[in-house]
Write an enzyme that holds these catalytic residues in place. Structure first.
Site, short mmCIF file in Angstrom:
data_model
loop_
_atom_site.label_atom_id
_atom_site.label_comp_id
_atom_site.label_asym_id
_atom_site.label_seq_id
_atom_site.Cartn_x
_atom_site.Cartn_y
_atom_site.Cartn_z
CG HIS A 81 50.85 43.18 27.96
ND1 HIS A 81 51.19 41.94 28.47
CD2 HIS A 81 49.81 42.99 27.11
CE1 HIS A 81 50.37 41.03 27.96
NE2 HIS A 81 49.54 41.63 27.12
CG HIS A 83 53.08 45.74 32.83
ND1 HIS A 83 52.51 44.86 33.73
CD2 HIS A 83 53.12 45.09 31.65
CE1 HIS A 83 52.22 43.72 33.11
NE2 HIS A 83 52.60 43.83 31.84
CG HIS A 99 48.06 44.76 31.04
ND1 HIS A 99 47.33 44.16 30.05
CD2 HIS A 99 49.04 43.88 31.35
CE1 HIS A 99 47.83 42.97 29.81
NE2 HIS A 99 48.88 42.78 30.59
CG HIS A 107 43.53 42.22 28.20
ND1 HIS A 107 44.70 42.88 27.94
CD2 HIS A 107 43.64 41.00 27.63
CE1 HIS A 107 45.50 42.08 27.25
NE2 HIS A 107 44.88 40.94 27.05
CG HIS A 116 44.27 47.23 29.57
ND1 HIS A 116 44.83 46.05 30.03
CD2 HIS A 116 43.04 47.29 30.12
CE1 HIS A 116 43.99 45.43 30.82
NE2 HIS A 116 42.88 46.16 30.89
CG ASP A 119 45.61 45.58 26.34
OD1 ASP A 119 46.31 45.15 27.27
OD2 ASP A 119 44.36 45.66 26.41
CG HIS A 156 53.54 38.61 30.04
ND1 HIS A 156 53.31 38.58 31.39
CD2 HIS A 156 53.24 39.88 29.63
CE1 HIS A 156 52.87 39.77 31.78
NE2 HIS A 156 52.82 40.57 30.74
NE ARG A 173 54.18 40.83 35.71
CZ ARG A 173 53.65 41.97 36.10
NH1 ARG A 173 54.41 43.02 36.33
NH2 ARG A 173 52.35 42.06 36.28
#
Length: 185
Positions: A81, A83, A99, A107, A116, A119, A156, A173
């Site tokens: 993603h 952020h 995000h 999401h 998002h 995403d 992630h 993360r």
């Protein structure tokens, strides 16, 4: 093992890159911002992780071509993603915030109608070699109020389920980076 000092060094280097926005001088003698057509993020491991890699973002007619190569992941899918913040100052990657979602959408996956801006879905690590991601995403931009420049990018520990709110339940993360303007030929 990744140290906080290395994260600070990476953050400082990226901040310097973002400070020097490319410019051109027009015939009238005025300096104008040069169109950004390519960006890059160097992924660095979070504390106790060995995940690292590179993500490039290239402007194409259909949107932004995203290409990633990530090493050190466990086999399987991993949430991937953009952020809110290009901040690498925390050892666990939490300084990157949530995000990137300037439009206030729920999401979702990259193919969802509502999602998002950040995403990107998942990157999949096979049994051998680095994980690779490639896709053209029409909802990304390198300019304007929803630009991804200067934002963070996060890989992630677990798969993004593409459903759970607000972020897909992708876990810790394991690598973070900052999206900066890339040198073009």
């Amino acid at each position: 093992m990744q140290t906080t000092a290395t994260l600070f060094t990476a953050a400082a280097a990226t901040a310097l890159l973002l400070t020097f926005t490319p410019a051109i001088v027009a015939e009238d003698g005025h300096q104008h911002a040069k169109e950004v057509t390519k960006a890059i993020a160097i992924l660095v491991p979070t504390k106790d992780s060995k995940v690292h890699g590179t993500v490039t973002f290239t402007k194409v007619s259909q949107g932004i071509q995203v290409e990633a190569t990530v090493t050190g992941l466990t086999v399987g899918k991993h949430g991937f993603h953009i952020h809110e913040y290009g901040d690498l100052s925390s050892a666990d990657g939490s300084a990157a915030g949530g995000h990137y979602n300037p439009t206030g959408e729920p999401h979702g996956g990259p193919g969802a109608t509502k999602k998002h801006v950040g995403d990107l879905g998942n990157i999949t690590a096979e049994t051998t070699g680095p994980a690779r991601y490639s896709g053209v995403l029409e909802h990304l931009t390198l300019e304007g109020k929803e630009s991804i420049l200067g934002r963070g990018i996060v890989v992630h520990a677990k798969a993004d389920d593409l459903l759970s709110q607000p972020s897909g339940d992708a876990g810790d993360r394991v690598a973070v980076g900052v999206i900066g303007v890339a040198k073009t030929k």
